[in-house]
Motif scaffolding. Sequence first.
Motif, PDB file in Angstrom:
ATOM      1  N   ILE A  64      23.333   2.769   1.361  1.00 60.34           N
ATOM      2  CA  ILE A  64      22.116   1.980   1.508  1.00 60.34           C
ATOM      3  C   ILE A  64      20.928   2.778   0.993  1.00 60.34           C
ATOM      4  CG2 ILE A  64      21.757   2.781   3.888  1.00 60.34           C
ATOM      5  CD1 ILE A  64      20.948  -0.767   2.642  1.00 60.34           C
ATOM      6  N   ARG A  65      20.045   2.104   0.271  1.00 57.91           N
ATOM      7  CA  ARG A  65      18.842   2.751  -0.251  1.00 57.91           C
ATOM      8  C   ARG A  65      17.567   2.088   0.252  1.00 57.91           C
ATOM      9  NH1 ARG A  65      21.486   6.606  -1.107  1.00 57.91           N
ATOM     10  NH2 ARG A  65      21.971   7.539  -3.142  1.00 57.91           N
ATOM     11  N   LEU A  66      17.607   0.754   0.442  1.00 58.22           N
ATOM     12  CA  LEU A  66      16.374   0.062   0.819  1.00 58.22           C
ATOM     13  C   LEU A  66      16.691  -1.253   1.510  1.00 58.22           C
ATOM     14  CD1 LEU A  66      13.114  -0.242  -1.139  1.00 58.22           C
ATOM     15  CD2 LEU A  66      14.274  -2.363  -0.536  1.00 58.22           C
TER      16      LEU A  66
ATOM     17  N   THR B  74       6.743  -8.408   6.647  1.00 58.11           N
ATOM     18  CA  THR B  74       7.671  -7.917   5.637  1.00 58.11           C
ATOM     19  C   THR B  74       7.320  -6.481   5.265  1.00 58.11           C
ATOM     20  OG1 THR B  74       8.104 -10.112   4.730  1.00 58.11           O
ATOM     21  CG2 THR B  74       8.519  -8.233   3.289  1.00 58.11           C
ATOM     22  N   MET B  75       8.300  -5.591   5.416  1.00 58.90           N
ATOM     23  CA  MET B  75       8.107  -4.174   5.136  1.00 58.90           C
ATOM     24  C   MET B  75       9.289  -3.647   4.345  1.00 58.90           C
ATOM     25  SD  MET B  75       5.195  -3.510   6.684  1.00 58.90           S
ATOM     26  CE  MET B  75       5.063  -1.763   7.066  1.00 58.90           C
ATOM     27  N   GLU B  76       9.097  -2.486   3.752  1.00 61.13           N
ATOM     28  CA  GLU B  76      10.184  -1.778   3.088  1.00 61.13           C
ATOM     29  C   GLU B  76      10.719  -0.698   4.019  1.00 61.13           C
ATOM     30  OE1 GLU B  76       9.220  -1.979  -1.701  1.00 61.13           O
ATOM     31  OE2 GLU B  76       9.024  -0.094  -0.592  1.00 61.13           O
ATOM     32  N   MET B  77      12.021  -0.655   4.169  1.00 58.30           N
ATOM     33  CA  MET B  77      12.665   0.420   4.909  1.00 58.30           C
ATOM     34  C   MET B  77      13.392   1.271   3.876  1.00 58.30           C
ATOM     35  SD  MET B  77      14.948   0.085   8.344  1.00 58.30           S
ATOM     36  CE  MET B  77      13.530  -0.581   9.216  1.00 58.30           C
ATOM     37  N   VAL B  78      12.895   2.468   3.655  1.00 58.54           N
ATOM     38  CA  VAL B  78      13.392   3.340   2.597  1.00 58.54           C
ATOM     39  C   VAL B  78      14.254   4.430   3.213  1.00 58.54           C
ATOM     40  CG1 VAL B  78      12.741   4.850   0.669  1.00 58.54           C
ATOM     41  CG2 VAL B  78      11.283   2.890   1.284  1.00 58.54           C
ATOM     42  N   PHE B  79      15.444   4.631   2.657  1.00 58.66           N
ATOM     43  CA  PHE B  79      16.384   5.602   3.187  1.00 58.66           C
ATOM     44  C   PHE B  79      16.317   6.877   2.364  1.00 58.66           C
ATOM     45  CE2 PHE B  79      17.584   1.320   4.047  1.00 58.66           C
ATOM     46  CZ  PHE B  79      17.723   1.340   5.420  1.00 58.66           C
ATOM     47  N   LEU B  80      16.136   7.989   3.055  1.00 58.37           N
ATOM     48  CA  LEU B  80      15.808   9.247   2.409  1.00 58.37           C
ATOM     49  C   LEU B  80      17.051  10.031   2.028  1.00 58.37           C
ATOM     50  CD1 LEU B  80      12.949  10.242   4.858  1.00 58.37           C
ATOM     51  CD2 LEU B  80      12.762   9.002   2.699  1.00 58.37           C
TER      52      LEU B  80
ATOM     53  N   GLN C   1      19.524  -3.156  -0.540  1.00 57.91           N
ATOM     54  CA  GLN C   1      19.873  -2.518  -1.806  1.00 57.91           C
ATOM     55  C   GLN C   1      20.770  -1.313  -1.551  1.00 57.91           C
ATOM     56  OE1 GLN C   1      16.497  -1.521  -4.250  1.00 57.91           O
ATOM     57  NE2 GLN C   1      15.623  -3.590  -4.145  1.00 57.91           N
ATOM     58  N   PHE C   2      21.873  -1.255  -2.310  1.00 57.84           N
ATOM     59  CA  PHE C   2      22.833  -0.158  -2.190  1.00 57.84           C
ATOM     60  C   PHE C   2      22.974   0.552  -3.529  1.00 57.84           C
ATOM     61  CE2 PHE C   2      23.879  -2.552   1.489  1.00 57.84           C
ATOM     62  CZ  PHE C   2      24.623  -1.745   2.348  1.00 57.84           C
ATOM     63  N   ALA C   3      23.103   1.872  -3.478  1.00 56.77           N
ATOM     64  CA  ALA C   3      23.444   2.629  -4.669  1.00 56.77           C
ATOM     65  C   ALA C   3      24.900   2.360  -5.021  1.00 56.77           C
ATOM     66  CB  ALA C   3      23.231   4.121  -4.426  1.00 56.77           C
TER      67      ALA C   3
ATOM     68  N   THR D   2       0.809  -1.221   0.000  1.00 56.19           N
ATOM     69  CA  THR D   2       0.000   0.000   0.000  1.00 56.19           C
ATOM     70  C   THR D   2       0.839   1.267   0.000  1.00 56.19           C
ATOM     71  OG1 THR D   2      -0.112   0.157   2.424  1.00 56.19           O
ATOM     72  CG2 THR D   2      -1.747  -1.252   1.329  1.00 56.19           C
ATOM     73  N   ARG D   3       2.125   1.159   0.316  1.00 62.40           N
ATOM     74  CA  ARG D   3       3.048   2.288   0.450  1.00 62.40           C
ATOM     75  C   ARG D   3       2.713   3.161   1.653  1.00 62.40           C
ATOM     76  NH1 ARG D   3       7.089   1.142  -0.885  1.00 62.40           N
ATOM     77  NH2 ARG D   3       7.793   3.274  -1.122  1.00 62.40           N
ATOM     78  N   ALA D   4       1.834   2.688   2.537  1.00 62.55           N
ATOM     79  CA  ALA D   4       1.470   3.460   3.720  1.00 62.55           C
ATOM     80  C   ALA D   4       2.655   3.573   4.672  1.00 62.55           C
ATOM     81  CB  ALA D   4       0.290   2.798   4.429  1.00 62.55           C
ATOM     82  N   LEU D   5       2.846   4.773   5.219  1.00 66.23           N
ATOM     83  CA  LEU D   5       3.902   5.004   6.192  1.00 66.23           C
ATOM     84  C   LEU D   5       3.485   4.442   7.543  1.00 66.23           C
ATOM     85  CD1 LEU D   5       6.582   6.448   7.005  1.00 66.23           C
ATOM     86  CD2 LEU D   5       5.168   8.452   7.545  1.00 66.23           C
ATOM     87  N   VAL D   6       4.333   3.622   8.142  1.00 64.07           N
ATOM     88  CA  VAL D   6       4.021   2.985   9.423  1.00 64.07           C
ATOM     89  C   VAL D   6       4.928   3.512  10.532  1.00 64.07           C
ATOM     90  CG1 VAL D   6       3.812   0.788  10.642  1.00 64.07           C
ATOM     91  CG2 VAL D   6       3.228   0.922   8.230  1.00 64.07           C
ATOM     92  N   PHE D   7       6.219   3.504  10.305  1.00 64.12           N
ATOM     93  CA  PHE D   7       7.198   4.006  11.268  1.00 64.12           C
ATOM     94  C   PHE D   7       8.235   4.842  10.535  1.00 64.12           C
ATOM     95  CE2 PHE D   7       6.207  -0.395  12.865  1.00 64.12           C
ATOM     96  CZ  PHE D   7       5.346  -0.001  13.881  1.00 64.12           C
ATOM     97  N   ALA D   8       9.023   5.565  11.307  1.00 57.91           N
ATOM     98  CA  ALA D   8      10.139   6.309  10.736  1.00 57.91           C
ATOM     99  C   ALA D   8      11.225   6.414  11.793  1.00 57.91           C
ATOM    100  CB  ALA D   8       9.695   7.698  10.271  1.00 57.91           C
TER     101      ALA D   8
END
Length: 254
Positions: A222-224, A240-246, A213-215, A46-52
């Motif tokens: 780190i990117r994800l 299972t979640m995505e952790m996205v690095f800003l 995942q790394f650039a 869903t791409r919903a934000l859960v934590f940060a």
Amino acid sequence: MQFLLNRAKPWLTALTLLLLSFGRSAGALAQEETKVMHFEIRDPETRALVFAGTETVKTQGTQERKETVYSDTSKQELYREDALYEKASLRMLDYEASNKLTGELTKVKAEGANSRVQYRADASKSLREEDMKLGPETFHPKMIHQLIVRHWQSLVAGKSYQFDMLLPFRFQSLGFQLVHFKNLKVGNEERESFLLQPKNFLIRAFVPRMEFQFAKGPEPEIRLYLGPCPVPVKGETNKTMEMVFLPQGSHGGV
């Protein structure tokens, strides 16, 4: 097989809490420099934000300190880690993790050739402690990021990197390996993806995939992270979640 699955599940959540370590590669930090990275944890469907959260990396001569904080969408702190380690050997000198949701507490402190490990699963438990002797190829899970960067060339060339990972909640170490998974392009950015998995293929079959995942570049970043979330999501553990690095300068949605 079900027996192995049941054995794997109890330590998976604790492992996930420990291994998520972000920031730039150790070699990219100048002495006394401080770097702050913000991240978001989102539902991959869903791409919903859960934590940060944020991770602050500070160099202190030959040592480095990482302070990581997870928060919910109301900015309430849920989980905090403070890790001090040697940059050259990646030996953990002093580590403490506190889970405000459960009362789980983990401490690791180097004492001579040994490490004093303390752990309790929740606030109702007593703190148990043991002295452990760790070999030069035994690493704390917070060092996964550094291990990927340090072994980048051989991993990308198709060689696995095998090591023993300290599991404080089990008062033992377990064989793990890092392997290259794939290269990919996200937007205009070239990335390399790596998997962290147990060496034992029977256990591996029941452990959810943990992907990093790394650039690509002279200083890989780190990117994800895609894998079990370190904090329960609406009561569901190991979701299972995505952790996205800003990008630098961005503070995310929390």
